[in-house]
Design an enzyme around this catalytic site. Structure first.
Site, PDB file in Angstrom:
ATOM      1  N   ARG A 291       0.819  -1.020  -0.040  1.00 55.59           N
ATOM      2  CA  ARG A 291       0.077   0.116  -0.020  1.00 55.59           C
ATOM      3  C   ARG A 291       0.710   1.354  -0.029  1.00 55.59           C
ATOM      4  O   ARG A 291       0.375   2.317   0.394  1.00 55.59           O
ATOM      5  CB  ARG A 291      -0.812  -0.042   1.263  1.00 55.59           C
ATOM      6  CG  ARG A 291      -2.167  -1.095   1.057  1.00 55.59           C
ATOM      7  CD  ARG A 291      -3.123  -0.797   2.167  1.00 55.59           C
ATOM      8  NE  ARG A 291      -4.324  -2.119   1.930  1.00 55.59           N
ATOM      9  CZ  ARG A 291      -4.151  -3.058   2.582  1.00 55.59           C
ATOM     10  NH1 ARG A 291      -3.174  -3.261   3.549  1.00 55.59           N
ATOM     11  NH2 ARG A 291      -5.196  -4.010   2.294  1.00 55.59           N
TER      12      ARG A 291
ATOM     13  N   GLU B 225       9.984  17.194 -25.273  1.00 62.23           N
ATOM     14  CA  GLU B 225       9.669  17.765 -24.137  1.00 62.23           C
ATOM     15  C   GLU B 225      10.133  18.893 -23.719  1.00 62.23           C
ATOM     16  O   GLU B 225       9.590  19.849 -23.159  1.00 62.23           O
ATOM     17  CB  GLU B 225       9.867  16.809 -23.051  1.00 62.23           C
ATOM     18  CG  GLU B 225       8.965  15.359 -23.405  1.00 62.23           C
ATOM     19  CD  GLU B 225       7.319  15.439 -22.875  1.00 62.23           C
ATOM     20  OE1 GLU B 225       7.144  16.380 -22.667  1.00 62.23           O
ATOM     21  OE2 GLU B 225       6.754  14.327 -22.995  1.00 62.23           O
TER      22      GLU B 225
ATOM     23  N   GLU C 194      -3.387  17.277 -11.200  1.00 64.57           N
ATOM     24  CA  GLU C 194      -3.917  17.555 -12.548  1.00 64.57           C
ATOM     25  C   GLU C 194      -5.443  18.128 -12.556  1.00 64.57           C
ATOM     26  O   GLU C 194      -6.173  17.383 -13.390  1.00 64.57           O
ATOM     27  CB  GLU C 194      -3.623  16.695 -13.699  1.00 64.57           C
ATOM     28  CG  GLU C 194      -3.727  17.246 -15.192  1.00 64.57           C
ATOM     29  CD  GLU C 194      -3.200  16.096 -16.108  1.00 64.57           C
ATOM     30  OE1 GLU C 194      -3.860  15.740 -17.001  1.00 64.57           O
ATOM     31  OE2 GLU C 194      -1.968  15.628 -15.927  1.00 64.57           O
TER      32      GLU C 194
ATOM     33  N   ARG D  19      -1.949  21.806 -14.347  1.00 61.53           N
ATOM     34  CA  ARG D  19      -0.983  20.659 -14.807  1.00 61.53           C
ATOM     35  C   ARG D  19      -1.318  20.036 -16.059  1.00 61.53           C
ATOM     36  O   ARG D  19      -0.497  19.532 -17.110  1.00 61.53           O
ATOM     37  CB  ARG D  19      -0.860  19.756 -13.778  1.00 61.53           C
ATOM     38  CG  ARG D  19       0.018  18.695 -13.865  1.00 61.53           C
ATOM     39  CD  ARG D  19       0.450  17.647 -12.773  1.00 61.53           C
ATOM     40  NE  ARG D  19       1.536  16.876 -13.300  1.00 61.53           N
ATOM     41  CZ  ARG D  19       1.966  15.886 -12.486  1.00 61.53           C
ATOM     42  NH1 ARG D  19       1.692  15.952 -11.119  1.00 61.53           N
ATOM     43  NH2 ARG D  19       2.771  14.920 -12.720  1.00 61.53           N
TER      44      ARG D  19
ATOM     45  N   HIS E 254       0.050  15.879 -26.239  1.00 55.77           N
ATOM     46  CA  HIS E 254      -0.174  14.424 -25.607  1.00 55.77           C
ATOM     47  C   HIS E 254      -1.642  13.954 -26.331  1.00 55.77           C
ATOM     48  O   HIS E 254      -1.381  12.838 -26.394  1.00 55.77           O
ATOM     49  CB  HIS E 254      -0.009  14.314 -24.340  1.00 55.77           C
ATOM     50  CG  HIS E 254       1.596  14.491 -24.012  1.00 55.77           C
ATOM     51  ND1 HIS E 254       2.150  15.859 -24.205  1.00 55.77           N
ATOM     52  CD2 HIS E 254       2.298  13.690 -23.164  1.00 55.77           C
ATOM     53  CE1 HIS E 254       3.370  15.439 -23.667  1.00 55.77           C
ATOM     54  NE2 HIS E 254       3.421  14.649 -22.903  1.00 55.77           N
TER      55      HIS E 254
ATOM     56  N   HIS F 116      -0.485  10.758 -27.884  1.00 54.86           N
ATOM     57  CA  HIS F 116      -0.744   9.306 -27.216  1.00 54.86           C
ATOM     58  C   HIS F 116      -1.632   8.460 -28.267  1.00 54.86           C
ATOM     59  O   HIS F 116      -1.441   7.100 -28.430  1.00 54.86           O
ATOM     60  CB  HIS F 116      -1.636   9.419 -26.200  1.00 54.86           C
ATOM     61  CG  HIS F 116      -0.697   9.689 -24.963  1.00 54.86           C
ATOM     62  ND1 HIS F 116      -1.319  10.369 -23.814  1.00 54.86           N
ATOM     63  CD2 HIS F 116       0.668   9.992 -24.779  1.00 54.86           C
ATOM     64  CE1 HIS F 116      -0.276  10.332 -22.852  1.00 54.86           C
ATOM     65  NE2 HIS F 116       0.871  10.092 -23.466  1.00 54.86           N
TER      66      HIS F 116
END
Length: 380
Positions: free
Chosen positions: A130, A194, A245, A249, A256, A260
């Site tokens: 955890r 980036e 985010e 952010r 992306h 992606h």
């Protein structure tokens, strides 16, 4: 902005997250300080290094020597290189190896590698018992300026990139710029995308500096550390204000949403590295912004020209196997974008440009406009 005239001393960038704050240490040769820094941070700790086969050949023994020299016991977990390891099977392999190594809650996982290793090892650490802390030791340019900072960890689903994961901040990032000397030119270029992103989304002066100094970055001059530190400061500032985010952010995802989808269409393979997808995605985002009247054609052209000047792909047709079904199909790309993490209640979210250095989050973009734009780009 001007580059330093000579290599500077190590640079430390603080990620200000209260009791979860941590340092990013940037410089040539800082890998050798890993053991001393870990010992000071966590006296009596045990560690396990997660890395891939290629990185292991270059940097695993040096990393182990640094740890053992500080009296820190360690074990190693070696995975296959590339996105093939960012899977359910890869996560199971790493998690079971960490359990077998008896890594406990007060121990540390060390991610030694590029973005894939950092994402995979970080996610395994987040769910092990955890939650076990981890250290990022990024060995690619992309990882040093982006994926190692900010606590995003995860794996890919067959349905999309990074759809399973957790926010789990590292406790330390060691970015040794000398390790970048072993990267192939293509890998380095992919990471540079980036760096350019930070200028495009929020710092026009930095983008202008990159246009003038990118050759020194690629050759390993003093501009390299300056560019990496500037990128890390930009990301650290945004992460400190919006860790999970919920707002600002999201700007870091410039390029992306398109990128992606292109990675998924190419099967997360070496046909298209992540940074290459971001490069094409940034150009598409800039051109789409211009099509919507948000930014000028001149700014869109400037983004494309700079990325192309360093050898990055900037058009869909630059991607290997472009004509294959799925990559040259606007509807297929739209379906892949619909799986993007930024989709909310089925509505597409894009990061678009008002100008170089001024990106904005665009919610509820009309899908028909995106499809028509992609169809136009696919037809050349």
């Amino acid at each position: 902005m001007t580059a330093p005239l000579k290599h500077s001393a190590d640079i430390t960038v603080d990620v200000a997250l209260g009791d979860r704050a941590y340092d990013i240490v940037i410089g040539r040769g800082v890998l050798d300080t890993l053991g001393a820094r870990v010992a000071a941070l966590r006296p009596g700790v045990r560690t396990a290094i997660v890395t891939d086969r290629t990185v292991a050949k270059h940097w695993l023994e040096q990393t182990e020597r640094s740890l053992s020299g500080a009296g820190i016991p360690t074990s190693r977990v070696i995975v296959e290189e590339g996105e093939v390891s960012k899977t359910y099977a890869g996560l199971e392999k790493v998690s079971e190896a960490l359990i077998a190594a008896k890594i406990e809650r007060n121990d540390l996982v060390i991610a030694l590698g590029g973005g894939v290793v950092g994402d995979l090892a970080g996610f395994a650490a987040a769910i092990l018992r955890r939650g076990v802390d981890f250290v990022q030791v990024p060995t690619s340019l992309l990882a040093q300026v982006d994926s190692s900072v900010g606590g995003k960890t995860g794996i890919n689903s067959p349905q999309g990139k990074n759809l399973l994961g957790a926010f789990h901040q590292p406790v330390l990032v060691i970015a040794d710029t000398s390790v970048l000397d072993t990267l192939s030119p293509r890998q380095f270029r992919a990471g540079y995308a980036e760096i350019a992103k930070y200028g495009v989304l929020g710092d026009e002066a930095f983008f202008t500096w990159l246009e003038a100094n990118h050759a020194d970055i690629f050759s390993g001059g003093a501009a390299r550390e300056h560019a990496i530190a500037t990128s890390c400061r930009a990301k650290a500032a945004i992460v400190s204000r919006d860790e999970r985010e919920n707002g600002e952010r999201a700007l870091l995802n410039l390029g992306h949403t398109f990128g992606h989808a292109l990675e998924a269409a190419t099967g997360f393979s070496d046909r298209l590295f992540h940074g290459e997808g971001v490069s094409v995605g940034m150009v598409l985002a800039a051109e789409f912004s211009a099509k919507l009247g948000m930014t000028s054609e001149a700014d869109a052209t400037r983004v494309e020209r700079h990325l192309a000047s360093v050898g990055l792909p900037t058009h869909l047709q630059d991607i290997a196997g472009f004509a294959q079904e799925g990559l040259a199909d606007a509807d297929a790309l739209m379906a892949l974008m619909a799986q993007d993490k930024k989709v909310k209640r089925g509505k597409l979210t894009f990061i678009l440009l008002q100008a170089i250095g001024r990106a904005v989050v665009a919610n509820d973009v009309e899908p028909a406009l995106v499809r028509d734009f992609l169809q136009q780009k696919l037809s050349g």
